[in-house]
Design a protein around this motif. Structure first.
Motif, PDB file in Angstrom:
ATOM      1  N   MET A 170      -6.186  10.894   0.123  1.00 46.04           N
ATOM      2  CA  MET A 170      -6.595  11.821   1.179  1.00 46.04           C
ATOM      3  C   MET A 170      -5.879  13.151   1.056  1.00 46.04           C
ATOM      4  O   MET A 170      -6.453  14.213   1.333  1.00 46.04           O
ATOM      5  CB  MET A 170      -6.322  11.187   2.544  1.00 46.04           C
ATOM      6  N   ALA A 171      -4.627  13.115   0.611  1.00 44.21           N
ATOM      7  CA  ALA A 171      -3.865  14.355   0.448  1.00 44.21           C
ATOM      8  C   ALA A 171      -4.376  15.181  -0.725  1.00 44.21           C
ATOM      9  O   ALA A 171      -4.343  16.419  -0.682  1.00 44.21           O
ATOM     10  CB  ALA A 171      -2.386  14.038   0.260  1.00 44.21           C
ATOM     11  N   VAL A 172      -4.843  14.514  -1.760  1.00 42.21           N
ATOM     12  CA  VAL A 172      -5.350  15.235  -2.935  1.00 42.21           C
ATOM     13  C   VAL A 172      -6.663  15.938  -2.617  1.00 42.21           C
ATOM     14  O   VAL A 172      -6.959  17.013  -3.145  1.00 42.21           O
ATOM     15  CB  VAL A 172      -5.519  14.260  -4.116  1.00 42.21           C
ATOM     16  N   LYS A 173      -7.481  15.334  -1.776  1.00 41.61           N
ATOM     17  CA  LYS A 173      -8.736  15.949  -1.324  1.00 41.61           C
ATOM     18  C   LYS A 173      -9.694  16.212  -2.487  1.00 41.61           C
ATOM     19  O   LYS A 173     -10.342  17.264  -2.552  1.00 41.61           O
ATOM     20  CB  LYS A 173      -8.463  17.242  -0.552  1.00 41.61           C
ATOM     21  N   SER A 174      -9.761  15.278  -3.408  1.00 47.74           N
ATOM     22  CA  SER A 174     -10.703  15.382  -4.515  1.00 47.74           C
ATOM     23  C   SER A 174     -11.779  14.317  -4.370  1.00 47.74           C
ATOM     24  O   SER A 174     -11.510  13.213  -3.885  1.00 47.74           O
ATOM     25  CB  SER A 174      -9.973  15.196  -5.855  1.00 47.74           C
ATOM     26  N   THR A 175     -12.978  14.638  -4.818  1.00 47.50           N
ATOM     27  CA  THR A 175     -14.051  13.643  -4.849  1.00 47.50           C
ATOM     28  C   THR A 175     -13.980  12.795  -6.110  1.00 47.50           C
ATOM     29  O   THR A 175     -14.858  11.967  -6.351  1.00 47.50           O
ATOM     30  CB  THR A 175     -15.421  14.321  -4.769  1.00 47.50           C
ATOM     31  N   ASN A 176     -12.931  12.990  -6.896  1.00 48.32           N
ATOM     32  CA  ASN A 176     -12.828  12.280  -8.174  1.00 48.32           C
ATOM     33  C   ASN A 176     -11.511  11.518  -8.310  1.00 48.32           C
ATOM     34  O   ASN A 176     -10.955  11.392  -9.389  1.00 48.32           O
ATOM     35  CB  ASN A 176     -12.983  13.257  -9.353  1.00 48.32           C
ATOM     36  N   LEU A 177     -11.008  11.008  -7.207  1.00 46.65           N
ATOM     37  CA  LEU A 177      -9.794  10.191  -7.231  1.00 46.65           C
ATOM     38  C   LEU A 177     -10.044   8.920  -6.433  1.00 46.65           C
ATOM     39  O   LEU A 177     -10.495   8.979  -5.289  1.00 46.65           O
ATOM     40  CB  LEU A 177      -8.609  10.945  -6.640  1.00 46.65           C
ATOM     41  N   TYR A 178      -9.732   7.770  -7.058  1.00 45.49           N
ATOM     42  CA  TYR A 178     -10.082   6.480  -6.483  1.00 45.49           C
ATOM     43  C   TYR A 178      -8.905   5.509  -6.569  1.00 45.49           C
ATOM     44  O   TYR A 178      -7.960   5.723  -7.320  1.00 45.49           O
ATOM     45  CB  TYR A 178     -11.278   5.871  -7.227  1.00 45.49           C
ATOM     46  N   LEU A 179      -9.024   4.425  -5.817  1.00 41.88           N
ATOM     47  CA  LEU A 179      -8.023   3.373  -5.795  1.00 41.88           C
ATOM     48  C   LEU A 179      -8.381   2.283  -6.799  1.00 41.88           C
ATOM     49  O   LEU A 179      -9.496   1.747  -6.767  1.00 41.88           O
ATOM     50  CB  LEU A 179      -7.925   2.785  -4.394  1.00 41.88           C
ATOM     51  N   GLN A 180      -7.453   1.983  -7.681  1.00 38.16           N
ATOM     52  CA  GLN A 180      -7.562   0.811  -8.550  1.00 38.16           C
ATOM     53  C   GLN A 180      -6.795  -0.312  -7.857  1.00 38.16           C
ATOM     54  O   GLN A 180      -5.569  -0.278  -7.782  1.00 38.16           O
ATOM     55  CB  GLN A 180      -6.978   1.109  -9.924  1.00 38.16           C
ATOM     56  N   TYR A 181      -7.530  -1.290  -7.352  1.00 38.31           N
ATOM     57  CA  TYR A 181      -6.947  -2.332  -6.518  1.00 38.31           C
ATOM     58  C   TYR A 181      -6.631  -3.545  -7.372  1.00 38.31           C
ATOM     59  O   TYR A 181      -7.542  -4.216  -7.882  1.00 38.31           O
ATOM     60  CB  TYR A 181      -7.901  -2.698  -5.387  1.00 38.31           C
ATOM     61  N   ASP A 182      -5.348  -3.845  -7.541  1.00 39.82           N
ATOM     62  CA  ASP A 182      -4.912  -5.010  -8.300  1.00 39.82           C
ATOM     63  C   ASP A 182      -4.460  -6.086  -7.314  1.00 39.82           C
ATOM     64  O   ASP A 182      -3.427  -5.944  -6.653  1.00 39.82           O
ATOM     65  CB  ASP A 182      -3.777  -4.629  -9.248  1.00 39.82           C
ATOM     66  N   ALA A 183      -5.252  -7.161  -7.226  1.00 36.60           N
ATOM     67  CA  ALA A 183      -4.978  -8.207  -6.240  1.00 36.60           C
ATOM     68  C   ALA A 183      -3.629  -8.878  -6.470  1.00 36.60           C
ATOM     69  O   ALA A 183      -2.939  -9.261  -5.518  1.00 36.60           O
ATOM     70  CB  ALA A 183      -6.097  -9.250  -6.261  1.00 36.60           C
ATOM     71  N   TYR A 184      -3.245  -9.021  -7.730  1.00 33.67           N
ATOM     72  CA  TYR A 184      -1.946  -9.633  -8.046  1.00 33.67           C
ATOM     73  C   TYR A 184      -0.802  -8.795  -7.490  1.00 33.67           C
ATOM     74  O   TYR A 184       0.091  -9.304  -6.803  1.00 33.67           O
ATOM     75  CB  TYR A 184      -1.807  -9.794  -9.556  1.00 33.67           C
ATOM     76  N   HIS A 185      -0.830  -7.499  -7.772  1.00 31.35           N
ATOM     77  CA  HIS A 185       0.243  -6.628  -7.313  1.00 31.35           C
ATOM     78  C   HIS A 185       0.300  -6.571  -5.789  1.00 31.35           C
ATOM     79  O   HIS A 185       1.383  -6.605  -5.196  1.00 31.35           O
ATOM     80  CB  HIS A 185       0.067  -5.226  -7.886  1.00 31.35           C
ATOM     81  N   MET A 186      -0.858  -6.472  -5.153  1.00 36.06           N
ATOM     82  CA  MET A 186      -0.865  -6.356  -3.695  1.00 36.06           C
ATOM     83  C   MET A 186      -0.444  -7.666  -3.026  1.00 36.06           C
ATOM     84  O   MET A 186       0.230  -7.655  -1.998  1.00 36.06           O
ATOM     85  CB  MET A 186      -2.234  -5.895  -3.206  1.00 36.06           C
ATOM     86  N   HIS A 187      -0.813  -8.796  -3.604  1.00 32.22           N
ATOM     87  CA  HIS A 187      -0.325 -10.078  -3.088  1.00 32.22           C
ATOM     88  C   HIS A 187       1.193 -10.153  -3.172  1.00 32.22           C
ATOM     89  O   HIS A 187       1.856 -10.592  -2.216  1.00 32.22           O
ATOM     90  CB  HIS A 187      -0.954 -11.225  -3.882  1.00 32.22           C
ATOM     91  N   ARG A 188       1.748  -9.708  -4.263  1.00 32.31           N
ATOM     92  CA  ARG A 188       3.201  -9.759  -4.433  1.00 32.31           C
ATOM     93  C   ARG A 188       3.917  -8.825  -3.460  1.00 32.31           C
ATOM     94  O   ARG A 188       5.068  -9.055  -3.100  1.00 32.31           O
ATOM     95  CB  ARG A 188       3.585  -9.396  -5.867  1.00 32.31           C
ATOM     96  N   MET A 189       3.231  -7.780  -3.030  1.00 30.60           N
ATOM     97  CA  MET A 189       3.817  -6.857  -2.062  1.00 30.60           C
ATOM     98  C   MET A 189       3.578  -7.309  -0.619  1.00 30.60           C
ATOM     99  O   MET A 189       3.878  -6.577   0.320  1.00 30.60           O
ATOM    100  CB  MET A 189       3.262  -5.444  -2.277  1.00 30.60           C
ATOM    101  N   GLY A 190       3.020  -8.512  -0.453  1.00 29.73           N
ATOM    102  CA  GLY A 190       2.857  -9.069   0.879  1.00 29.73           C
ATOM    103  C   GLY A 190       1.560  -8.726   1.566  1.00 29.73           C
ATOM    104  O   GLY A 190       1.364  -9.060   2.746  1.00 29.73           O
ATOM    105  N   GLU A 191       0.640  -8.069   0.868  1.00 37.18           N
ATOM    106  CA  GLU A 191      -0.648  -7.753   1.465  1.00 37.18           C
ATOM    107  C   GLU A 191      -1.574  -8.962   1.385  1.00 37.18           C
ATOM    108  O   GLU A 191      -1.500  -9.757   0.439  1.00 37.18           O
ATOM    109  CB  GLU A 191      -1.293  -6.552   0.766  1.00 37.18           C
ATOM    110  N   ASP A 192      -2.456  -9.100   2.359  1.00 39.31           N
ATOM    111  CA  ASP A 192      -3.492 -10.114   2.332  1.00 39.31           C
ATOM    112  C   ASP A 192      -4.682  -9.526   1.586  1.00 39.31           C
ATOM    113  O   ASP A 192      -5.311  -8.577   2.069  1.00 39.31           O
ATOM    114  CB  ASP A 192      -3.891 -10.504   3.755  1.00 39.31           C
ATOM    115  N   ILE A 193      -5.000 -10.083   0.420  1.00 31.85           N
ATOM    116  CA  ILE A 193      -6.075  -9.488  -0.379  1.00 31.85           C
ATOM    117  C   ILE A 193      -7.436  -9.643   0.293  1.00 31.85           C
ATOM    118  O   ILE A 193      -8.380  -8.932  -0.091  1.00 31.85           O
ATOM    119  CB  ILE A 193      -6.110 -10.048  -1.819  1.00 31.85           C
ATOM    120  N   LEU A 194      -7.545 -10.512   1.283  1.00 22.67           N
ATOM    121  CA  LEU A 194      -8.803 -10.619   2.017  1.00 22.67           C
ATOM    122  C   LEU A 194      -8.976  -9.472   3.009  1.00 22.67           C
ATOM    123  O   LEU A 194     -10.020  -9.366   3.663  1.00 22.67           O
ATOM    124  CB  LEU A 194      -8.892 -11.969   2.731  1.00 22.67           C
ATOM    125  N   ASP A 195      -7.975  -8.605   3.101  1.00 17.48           N
ATOM    126  CA  ASP A 195      -8.112  -7.357   3.864  1.00 17.48           C
ATOM    127  C   ASP A 195      -8.626  -6.213   3.000  1.00 17.48           C
ATOM    128  O   ASP A 195      -8.593  -5.049   3.416  1.00 17.48           O
ATOM    129  CB  ASP A 195      -6.762  -6.964   4.473  1.00 17.48           C
TER     130      ASP A 195
END
Length: 255
Positions: A170-195
């Motif tokens: 959101m800070a970059v404000k570009s239409t050409n920047l996206y999130l690469q979502y790695d379920a393994y990394h986010m699980h290890r950081m305590g996130e619920d991947i079903l979110d």
């Protein structure tokens, strides 16, 4: 069921890089991705990779931008204010590979910031580099990704959570920047991947591995059957990169 690509930087590491393409094809993968296809890392030329992927009709979907001296401990340089020139010099090389291999997605690793720098300087450097790179890549019809990575595997890595990545986007404000979502990394950081639904508007590539061990889904504690069904329900039609270390049973994605 999502469509899967084999990450040949982690899979098939017992054989040379160029041979991993044939191994992925033999196991039924419809595409491949890798971290660093560059000659010094892969041990083969761009022309060799180009010829082999064409021979196998096996597209490459994703690569990383050059990330500094990996063997020396670098894990990306995008947030380092002393290496802006080096960061920008790596973008044309990534474009060369992406154009030759018809790659549509390039990932930018934030890196581990040097000690003693303020959060404000680290963040502003990262945002400035992403703003510049996103526009350069946009002219070549290549999407720029950023990937949060867990701090157990890479202590000190700057980008760690999905919401942090969204805030950067959101800070970059570009239409050409996206999130690469790695379920393994986010699980290890305590996130619920079903979110993941909360972040789906920003996601354009997904990666998976199980925990513990970073092996194939189904070998650990993460409920990937629910995750894959959720992706279908949400209408996700992009690639899911299999960025894990061991393939325990061929064609798990066809079952």
């Amino acid at each position: 069921m999502p469509i899967f690509s084999a990450n040949i930087s982690l899979l098939y590491t017992e054989i040379p890089f160029i041979e991993r393409l044939s191994a992925a094809k033999a196991d039924g993968f419809e595409a491949v991705e890798c971290q660093f296809p560059y000659e010094a890392s892969a041990g083969c030329t761009l022309a060799e990779i180009q010829a082999k992927t064409a021979e196998l009709a096996l597209p490459m979907t994703l690569i990383n931008l050059p990330a500094g001296d990996w063997a020396g401990g670098d894990r990306g340089i995008a947030c380092d204010p002393d290496r802006v020139v080096e960061f920008r010099a790596g973008v044309p090389l990534a474009i060369e590979y992406a154009k030759a291999l018809n790659i549509t997605h390039v990932n930018c690793l934030a890196g581990i910031p040097p000690e003693g720098l303020s959060e404000e300087l680290i963040k502003s450097t990262f945002i400035a580099n992403l703003t510049w790179a996103a526009e350069v890549l946009k002219k070549e019809n290549i999407k720029l990704m950023i990937e949060p990575i867990n701090t157990f595997d890479i202590p000190g890595f700057y980008l760690n959570h999905s919401q942090q990545a969204v805030d950067i986007i959101m800070a970059v404000k570009s239409t050409n920047l996206y999130l690469q979502y790695d379920a393994y990394h986010m699980h290890r950081m305590g996130e619920d991947i079903l979110d993941v639904e909360d972040f789906m508007p920003f996601i354009d590539h997904i990666q998976v591995a199980d925990h513990p061990g970073r092996n194939e889904p189904g070998t650990g504690e993460i409920h990937f059957s629910d995750f894959f069904m959720l992706l279908d329900e949400l209408g996700y039609d992009g690639w899911v990169g299999c960025e894990y270390k061991k393939l325990h049973r061929a064609n798990f994605f066809a079952q």
